[in-house]
Design a protein around this motif. Structure first.
Motif, PDB file in Angstrom:
ATOM      1  N   TYR A  99      -0.784  -3.750 -13.983  1.00  0.00           N
ATOM      2  CA  TYR A  99      -1.361  -3.705 -12.636  1.00  0.00           C
ATOM      3  C   TYR A  99      -1.121  -5.025 -11.906  1.00  0.00           C
ATOM      4  O   TYR A  99      -0.757  -5.041 -10.716  1.00  0.00           O
ATOM      5  N   ARG A 117     -12.698   7.609  -2.548  1.00  0.00           N
ATOM      6  CA  ARG A 117     -12.166   6.813  -3.650  1.00  0.00           C
ATOM      7  C   ARG A 117     -13.292   6.169  -4.449  1.00  0.00           C
ATOM      8  O   ARG A 117     -13.245   6.100  -5.682  1.00  0.00           O
ATOM      9  N   ILE A 125      -3.063   4.828  -7.595  1.00  0.00           N
ATOM     10  CA  ILE A 125      -3.367   4.736  -6.157  1.00  0.00           C
ATOM     11  C   ILE A 125      -2.355   3.825  -5.472  1.00  0.00           C
ATOM     12  O   ILE A 125      -1.832   4.131  -4.392  1.00  0.00           O
ATOM     13  N   LYS A 126      -2.076   2.701  -6.117  1.00  0.00           N
ATOM     14  CA  LYS A 126      -1.168   1.721  -5.516  1.00  0.00           C
ATOM     15  C   LYS A 126       0.239   2.278  -5.367  1.00  0.00           C
ATOM     16  O   LYS A 126       0.975   1.890  -4.457  1.00  0.00           O
ATOM     17  N   ARG A 127       0.615   3.210  -6.245  1.00  0.00           N
ATOM     18  CA  ARG A 127       1.949   3.809  -6.159  1.00  0.00           C
ATOM     19  C   ARG A 127       1.954   5.043  -5.261  1.00  0.00           C
ATOM     20  O   ARG A 127       2.870   5.864  -5.312  1.00  0.00           O
ATOM     21  N   LYS A 128       0.901   5.191  -4.425  1.00  0.00           N
ATOM     22  CA  LYS A 128       0.816   6.245  -3.385  1.00  0.00           C
ATOM     23  C   LYS A 128       0.720   7.650  -3.961  1.00  0.00           C
ATOM     24  O   LYS A 128       1.067   8.627  -3.289  1.00  0.00           O
ATOM     25  N   THR A 181       2.224  -5.317 -10.355  1.00  0.00           N
ATOM     26  CA  THR A 181       2.390  -4.637  -9.057  1.00  0.00           C
ATOM     27  C   THR A 181       1.800  -5.439  -7.909  1.00  0.00           C
ATOM     28  O   THR A 181       2.078  -5.144  -6.747  1.00  0.00           O
ATOM     29  N   LEU A 182       0.983  -6.438  -8.216  1.00  0.00           N
ATOM     30  CA  LEU A 182       0.363  -7.253  -7.172  1.00  0.00           C
ATOM     31  C   LEU A 182       1.218  -8.453  -6.772  1.00  0.00           C
ATOM     32  O   LEU A 182       0.880  -9.151  -5.807  1.00  0.00           O
ATOM     33  N   ASP A 218      -5.060  10.643  -4.558  1.00  0.00           N
ATOM     34  CA  ASP A 218      -6.281  10.140  -5.188  1.00  0.00           C
ATOM     35  C   ASP A 218      -6.794  11.101  -6.254  1.00  0.00           C
ATOM     36  O   ASP A 218      -7.276  10.679  -7.309  1.00  0.00           O
ATOM     37  N   PHE A 229      -6.268   2.687 -10.395  1.00  0.00           N
ATOM     38  CA  PHE A 229      -5.799   1.849  -9.287  1.00  0.00           C
ATOM     39  C   PHE A 229      -4.278   1.727  -9.274  1.00  0.00           C
ATOM     40  O   PHE A 229      -3.673   1.610  -8.206  1.00  0.00           O
ATOM     41  N   LEU A 230      -3.676   1.752 -10.453  1.00  0.00           N
ATOM     42  CA  LEU A 230      -2.220   1.697 -10.531  1.00  0.00           C
ATOM     43  C   LEU A 230      -1.605   2.929  -9.862  1.00  0.00           C
ATOM     44  O   LEU A 230      -0.639   2.823  -9.090  1.00  0.00           O
ATOM     45  N   LYS A 263       3.872 -10.664  -5.007  1.00  0.00           N
ATOM     46  CA  LYS A 263       4.392 -10.595  -3.638  1.00  0.00           C
ATOM     47  C   LYS A 263       5.900 -10.839  -3.628  1.00  0.00           C
ATOM     48  O   LYS A 263       6.396 -11.821  -4.196  1.00  0.00           O
TER      49      LYS A 263
END
Length: 519
Positions: free
Chosen positions: A151, A7, A107-110, A154-155, A113, A104-105, A157
């Protein structure tokens, strides 16, 4: 948590792709559109402690011609240097930062890569986006802060109240900044509210609305206190043509008709032209899109929506941002090709590639194939941008057209021979200011020569530049007024090929002449 080695390498690859592409097409020259000069002028005013003021006007005054966000971002750099190149590089960094945030967005959504890498590179390798990244315009900062807002969204909580979550406040700041950079940034605000509503997060939606209203109040109250009125964008809604006031205004039916005409143009022409590098279209209003172009546009819309769907519940902010942006552009502007889509093109490119990946994977699964589709294959699509990027490189290496060279030389003549307080009228006052350092103003867009002369008197004009930059208003308004009143203008300087004149304006004679014709 330690970042996986591959990554980190991918991030480096994104940075390298940006560096090679950006500096390959980099244009050190100032852009001739004029608006970029206004941004620079306003940033200069802020950096020199004069407030958000048009310091190039005959009488410097507070302004709201553009929202203040981008000049505020330019201000720190402008405080240390007057370099135009430095500001251009800053814009390039906004592009890089936005592309990394999209990486990164994803990546964060699986998403894989490798797909995130290809998607981030696609955000960069758009000739339209690269073109705007090397000029002092607000599109790249708008892209960066909108990517940052999504982004940060998405962070947030799930288990923490939103009012105790730093990511919520960070997102809200980015949404506000996006709006204050470009008025069409209100689309991002609407998209975030839509996301919260679709997620049944009523308190978060209400908090976003309240925060946005409070965050906008200082700018609104400032403009009201200074008597600056509403934004020029609102004033343009009902105008038939902002550059020809005599054409009058549209009625409600005309506004609605133009909305759908512009929306159809954006979907059928601007969208394919923006996300498919080699896709050329004819933007002439009289030329309809045609059946095949509409089919291509519908397929692209379906693929982009499918790509956004892969982002789970965050699909709504991506879809909403796109839809609301298209809608706002259709309301506020006359047809302008794909210029006003620039700040969302990286999102569209990302959505298109992710959509293609998902459709191919789905098709292979439906066919019972055991083949695994590699996102690296999609990297081949990036090569389709090479031709347009080469054209952009060649264009940016070309010198200014002769008419602009003469115009800028005339600015240098003024800088050498007149004081900075001298008021000069021209078609491109914003550009002239960068070279002359004098006060600048435009001329009345009126076919009544007396109105043109009267505005010159009102603005304190001492010199007028008659150029051949190619703008119709020069031949429609300025030149006829000079011809009809040639006793009021005297040649102070002349540069041939093409003929560019600096004319001394006899204010006293003009005042007497107008008083005789208007007893």
């Amino acid at each position: 948590m330690k970042m996986p080695k591959n990554r980190a390498i991918y991030i480096g690859v994104v940075a390298l792709v940006w560096a090679f592409a950006y500096f390959y097409i980099f244009n050190a020259k100032i852009d001739v559109n004029g608006d970029n000069c206004r941004y620079y002028t306003y940033a200069t005013a802020l950096a020199t402690g004069q407030g958000y003021t048009d310091i190039s006007a005959p009488t410097p005054h507070p302004t709201n011609a553009f929202p203040p966000g981008y000049p505020l971002l330019m201000m720190p750099l402008r405080f240390f240097t007057d370099s135009v190149v430095a500001q251009k590089v800053l814009n390039g960094l906004f592009l890089l930062g936005g592309a990394l945030l999209l990486f990164f967005l994803m990546i964060k959504r699986k998403l894989p890569d490798s797909l995130a890498l290809v998607g981030a590179c696609a955000a960069i390798l758009s000739d339209r986006v690269l073109h705007f990244s090397t000029m002092m315009m607000s599109e790249m900062s708008c892209f960066f802060v909108s990517a940052a807002a999504i982004y940060l969204l998405t962070l947030m909580k799930e288990e923490k109240p939103f009012y105790k979550d730093w990511a919520f406040y960070g997102m809200l700041v980015m949404v506000l900044l996006c709006y204050h950079i470009r008025t069409q940034g209100v689309a991002l605000f609407a998209a975030v509210v839509l996301f919260f509503l679709c997620s049944k997060k009523w308190k978060e939606a209400a908090g976003t609305v309240a925060g946005f209203v409070v965050g906008c109040l200082p700018w609104v109250l400032r403009n009201k206190a200074l008597g600056l009125g509403q934004s020029r964008y609102f004033e343009s809604i009902a105008q038939v043509n902002p550059w020809r006031p005599e054409d009058g205004s549209l009625d409600l039916g005309g506004i609605v008709g133009r909305f759908f005409d512009t929306l159809a143009m954006l979907v059928s022409k601007a969208l394919p032209n923006s996300v498919i590098p080699y896709f050329k279209v004819d933007y002439t209003p009289e030329v309809s899109a045609g059946f095949l172009l509409w089919v291509a546009a519908i397929v692209l819309v379906a693929l982009i929506v499918r790509g956004f769907w892969s982002f789970g519940k965050y699909r709504w902010v991506l879809i909403g941002y796109t839809v609301f942006t298209f809608g706002l552009i259709s309301i506020f502007s006359t047809p302008s090709e794909n210029r006003y889509l620039t700040s969302i093109i990286p999102f569209l490119n990302m959505g298109l590639l992710v959509g293609l990946y998902e459709v191919v994977v789905w098709a292979l699964r439906r066919m019972g194939s055991k083949l695994a589709f590699s996102p690296w294959i999609l990297a081949l699509l990036l090569l389709t941008s090479v031709g347009n990027i080469k054209e952009l490189h060649a264009m940016n290496r070309m010198p200014f057209p002769p008419a602009y060279q003469n115009f800028f030389r005339m600015g240098a003549v003024l800088k050498e021979h007149v004081s900075p307080e001298t008021v000069v009228a021209s078609r491109k006052g914003e550009l002239l200011y960068m070279f002359s350092g004098t006060r600048v103003t435009g001329y009345a867009f009126s076919q009544d020569d007396r109105a043109v002369i009267q505005k010159m008197l009102d603005d304190g004009v001492e010199y007028v530049i008659l150029d051949q930059l190619g703008y119709s208003s020069t031949y429609r308004y300025l030149y006829p007024a000079i011809q009809k009143n040639d006793d009021l203008f005297f040649v102070a300087s002349h540069i041939p090929n093409p003929d560019t004149y600096l004319l001394k304006f006899d204010r006293e004679a003009a005042r007497k002449k107008l008083s005789q014709t208007n007893p």
